[in-house]
Scaffold this motif. Structure first.
Motif, mmCIF file in Angstrom:
data_model
loop_
_atom_site.group_PDB
_atom_site.id
_atom_site.type_symbol
_atom_site.label_atom_id
_atom_site.label_comp_id
_atom_site.label_asym_id
_atom_site.label_seq_id
_atom_site.Cartn_x
_atom_site.Cartn_y
_atom_site.Cartn_z
ATOM 1 N N PRO A 22 -43.580 86.446 28.307
ATOM 2 C CA PRO A 22 -44.470 85.392 28.789
ATOM 3 C C PRO A 22 -45.707 85.185 27.930
ATOM 4 N N LYS A 23 -46.260 86.273 27.363
ATOM 5 C CA LYS A 23 -47.519 86.117 26.592
ATOM 6 C C LYS A 23 -47.311 85.255 25.359
ATOM 7 N N ALA A 24 -46.104 85.224 24.826
ATOM 8 C CA ALA A 24 -45.805 84.398 23.634
ATOM 9 C C ALA A 24 -45.016 83.153 24.036
ATOM 10 N N LEU A 25 -45.148 82.743 25.298
ATOM 11 C CA LEU A 25 -44.412 81.567 25.812
ATOM 12 C C LEU A 25 -42.911 81.672 25.505
ATOM 13 N N ASN A 26 -42.407 82.897 25.635
ATOM 14 C CA ASN A 26 -40.973 83.174 25.413
ATOM 15 C C ASN A 26 -40.502 82.790 24.010
ATOM 16 N N ALA A 27 -41.382 82.947 23.020
ATOM 17 C CA ALA A 27 -40.969 82.685 21.634
ATOM 18 C C ALA A 27 -39.733 83.529 21.314
ATOM 19 N N LEU A 28 -38.795 82.905 20.637
ATOM 20 C CA LEU A 28 -37.484 83.526 20.422
ATOM 21 C C LEU A 28 -37.502 84.317 19.110
ATOM 22 N N GLU A 58 -42.549 79.524 34.628
ATOM 23 C CA GLU A 58 -43.026 78.192 34.985
ATOM 24 C C GLU A 58 -43.725 77.495 33.815
ATOM 25 N N ARG A 59 -44.387 78.272 32.946
ATOM 26 C CA ARG A 59 -45.146 77.663 31.838
ATOM 27 C C ARG A 59 -44.246 77.318 30.653
ATOM 28 N N ALA A 60 -43.226 78.145 30.431
ATOM 29 C CA ALA A 60 -42.374 77.900 29.263
ATOM 30 C C ALA A 60 -40.958 78.403 29.485
ATOM 31 N N ALA A 62 -38.962 78.191 26.644
ATOM 32 C CA ALA A 62 -39.205 78.905 25.375
ATOM 33 C C ALA A 62 -39.891 77.919 24.437
ATOM 34 N N ALA A 63 -40.986 78.395 23.787
ATOM 35 C CA ALA A 63 -41.769 77.498 22.917
ATOM 36 C C ALA A 63 -41.288 77.545 21.473
ATOM 37 N N GLY A 64 -40.059 78.023 21.272
ATOM 38 C CA GLY A 64 -39.477 77.932 19.929
ATOM 39 C C GLY A 64 -39.210 79.277 19.314
ATOM 40 N N ALA A 65 -38.705 79.235 18.085
ATOM 41 C CA ALA A 65 -38.503 80.463 17.330
ATOM 42 C C ALA A 65 -39.876 81.084 17.085
ATOM 43 N N ASP A 66 -39.874 82.385 16.812
ATOM 44 C CA ASP A 66 -41.123 83.141 16.696
ATOM 45 C C ASP A 66 -41.817 82.826 15.364
ATOM 46 N N ILE A 67 -42.859 82.013 15.443
ATOM 47 C CA ILE A 67 -43.530 81.537 14.228
ATOM 48 C C ILE A 67 -44.239 82.706 13.520
ATOM 49 N N GLY A 68 -44.805 83.607 14.308
ATOM 50 C CA GLY A 68 -45.473 84.767 13.709
ATOM 51 C C GLY A 68 -44.507 85.590 12.861
ATOM 52 N N GLY A 108 -38.713 73.231 19.938
ATOM 53 C CA GLY A 108 -38.063 73.825 18.777
ATOM 54 C C GLY A 108 -36.820 74.593 19.194
ATOM 55 N N GLY A 109 -36.759 75.873 18.819
ATOM 56 C CA GLY A 109 -35.620 76.714 19.194
ATOM 57 C C GLY A 109 -35.412 76.785 20.703
ATOM 58 N N GLY A 110 -36.469 76.545 21.490
ATOM 59 C CA GLY A 110 -36.333 76.549 22.955
ATOM 60 C C GLY A 110 -35.556 75.338 23.437
ATOM 61 N N CYS A 111 -35.827 74.183 22.838
ATOM 62 C CA CYS A 111 -35.070 72.971 23.168
ATOM 63 C C CYS A 111 -33.624 73.134 22.679
ATOM 64 N N GLU A 112 -33.489 73.735 21.510
ATOM 65 C CA GLU A 112 -32.143 73.946 20.947
ATOM 66 C C GLU A 112 -31.349 74.932 21.805
ATOM 67 N N LEU A 113 -32.038 75.947 22.337
ATOM 68 C CA LEU A 113 -31.367 76.907 23.220
ATOM 69 C C LEU A 113 -30.909 76.209 24.500
ATOM 70 N N PRO A 131 -40.752 70.132 17.381
ATOM 71 C CA PRO A 131 -41.972 69.940 16.586
ATOM 72 C C PRO A 131 -41.980 70.673 15.241
ATOM 73 N N GLU A 132 -40.812 71.139 14.769
ATOM 74 C CA GLU A 132 -40.778 71.966 13.549
ATOM 75 C C GLU A 132 -41.420 71.280 12.350
ATOM 76 N N ILE A 133 -41.362 69.936 12.324
ATOM 77 C CA ILE A 133 -41.873 69.213 11.169
ATOM 78 C C ILE A 133 -43.369 69.478 10.966
ATOM 79 N N PRO A 139 -35.778 71.449 12.383
ATOM 80 C CA PRO A 139 -35.015 72.262 13.335
ATOM 81 C C PRO A 139 -33.880 72.979 12.596
ATOM 82 N N GLY A 140 -33.611 74.236 12.967
ATOM 83 C CA GLY A 140 -32.580 74.991 12.249
ATOM 84 C C GLY A 140 -31.548 75.611 13.155
ATOM 85 N N PHE A 141 -31.651 75.345 14.470
ATOM 86 C CA PHE A 141 -30.766 76.002 15.444
ATOM 87 C C PHE A 141 -30.004 74.921 16.223
#
Ligand code: CAA
Length: 258
Positions: A22-28, A58-60, A62-68, A108-113, A131-133, A139-141
Motif C-alpha cells: 500500500p505505501k507504494a500504491l501497489n507498485a509492481l 481503495e486508493r490503488a 496498482a500505480a504501475g511498474a516500480d519506477i524506483g 501503467g503496468g497496473g492498467c495492463e495488469l 502514463p509511461e510517456i 507501455p511495456g506490459f
C-alpha cells in the motif's frame, strides 16, 4: 515475519488475491509479480477453485511498474533479464477466469495488469491510464496492444500519447470495464460474479475463456471454427449431460466439473 506482497484467501470456490504494497500504491516490482504468479498458478491448479478475484486497495489497484527499481537500469539490465517477460508474461497463461476489482489508480503496468484479467469491475473512484510517456518510455506490459483492442485506436492513442487518466465512467463507456459500482461494493461485486462463474462447469468455463480470447488472436473464420470444435468437445463431458438434463427436468444443475 514479513508481510506477503500478495495476500491470498478463499471464499467458497473463489480464490482472492490482494496486492499488498500500500505505501507504494501497489507498485509492481518483480517480487510482487513473482508472488502473484505463484499464487495464481496455485489457484489454477486447485480443483476446489473455479474463478479468481484480483484486487488492490481503495486508493490503488496498482500505480504501475516500480519506477524506483527501474530508474537505474540500463538497456542490458532490462534486456538480459527479459524484463516484463518471465513471470509477468506467464499471467496470461492462467486458464481459469480472473476478475480485476479495480479501485483507485490502475496506471501503467497496473492498467495492463487489469487488462490481462478477463473481466474488469471498477469502483466509481477508479482511474485508468498509461502514463509511461511522461517517464520517457512507453507501455511495456501489453498497453499498446490490449488497450486499442479494448477501447479502439482513437482513445488508446489519446491515453498513451497524452498520459491523461480516464475515470470509471469513461472506461465503461469505452468498453474497458464491464461494470461500475460504488467503491465500497467493488470487492463484493467481483466475488459475487466470480462465485457465479465458479458455479458453472469448469471445462465449459475454461473453453469459453479460450474462445473469447481467440477472437483477439485470429480471423473470424478460424475463430468460429475454434469455437464450434470446442462446443462439440463439451459434449464429451458429464456436465453437458447434467446441465441439459437439469434444464429439461426443471431443476438446478449439479456440476462435477468433468
Ligand atoms: N513505482 C514506484 N513507486 C510508486 C509508484 C510507482 N509506479 N507510484 C507511486 N509510487 C509511490 C510514490 O513514490 C510514493 O512513495 P513515497 O511515499 O515513498 O514518496 C507513494 O507511492 C505515494 O505516491 P504519491 O505520493 O505520488 O501519491 P499521489 O497521490 O500524490 O499521486 C499517482 C498518485 C498520481 C498515482 C502518482 O503516484 C503517480 O503518478 N505514480 C506513477 C504512475 C506511473 O507513472 N505509472 C507507470 C509506471 S511505468 C510502467 O508501468 C511501465 C510498464 O508498462 C510496465
Amino acid at each position: 515475519m514479513t508481510e506477503p506482497l500478495v495476500k491470498v484467501s478463499v471464499q467458497g470456490r473463489v480464490g482472492i488475491l490482494t496486492l499488498n504494497r500500500p505505501k507504494a500504491l501497489n507498485a509492481l516490482s518483480n517480487e510482487v509479480i513473482d508472488e502473484l504468479a505463484e499464487a495464481l498458478r496455485a489457484f489454477d491448479a486447485d480443483e476446489n477453485i473455479g474463478a479468481m478475484v484480483l484486487a488492490g486497495n481503495e486508493r490503488a489497484f496498482a500505480a504501475g511498474a516500480d519506477i524506483g527499481a527501474m530508474q537505474g537500469w540500463s538497456y542490458m539490465d532490462v534486456y538480459k533479464q527479459d524484463y516484463l517477460g518471465g513471470n509477468w508474461e506467464s499471467l496470461k497463461r492462467i486458464r481459469k477466469p480472473i476478475i480485476a476489482a479495480v479501485s483507485g489508480y490502475a496506471l501503467g503496468g497496473g492498467c495492463e495488469l487489469a487488462m490481462l484479467c478477463d473481466i474488469i469491475i471498477a469502483a466509481d473512484n477508479a482511474k485508468f491510464g498509461q502514463p509511461e510517456i511522461k517517464l520517457g518510455v512507453i507501455p511495456g506490459f501489453g498497453g499498446t496492444q490490449r488497450l486499442p483492442r479494448a477501447v479502439g485506436k482513437a482513445k488508446a492513442m489519446d491515453l498513451v500519447l497524452t498520459a491523461r487518466m480516464m475515470d470509471a465512467e469513461e472506461a465503461e463507456r469505452a468498453g474497458l470495464v464491464s461494470r461500475v459500482v460504488p467503491a465500497d461494493r467493488v470487492i463484493e461485486e467481483a466475488i459475487e460474479a466470480a462465485t457465479v462463474i465458479a458455479s458453472m462447469s469448469l471445462p465449459s468455463v475454461i473453453m469459453a475463456k479460450e474462445c473469447v480470447n481467440m477472437a483477439y488472436e485470429s480471423g473470424l473464420d478460424a475463430g468460429l471454427m475454434y469455437e464450434r470444435r470446442n462446443f462439440h468437445a463439451l459434449f464429451a463431458t458429464q456436465d453437458q449431460k447434467e446441465g441439459m438434463a437439469a434444464f429439461v427436468e426443471k431443476r438446478k444443475a449439479d456440476f462435477k466439473h468433468k
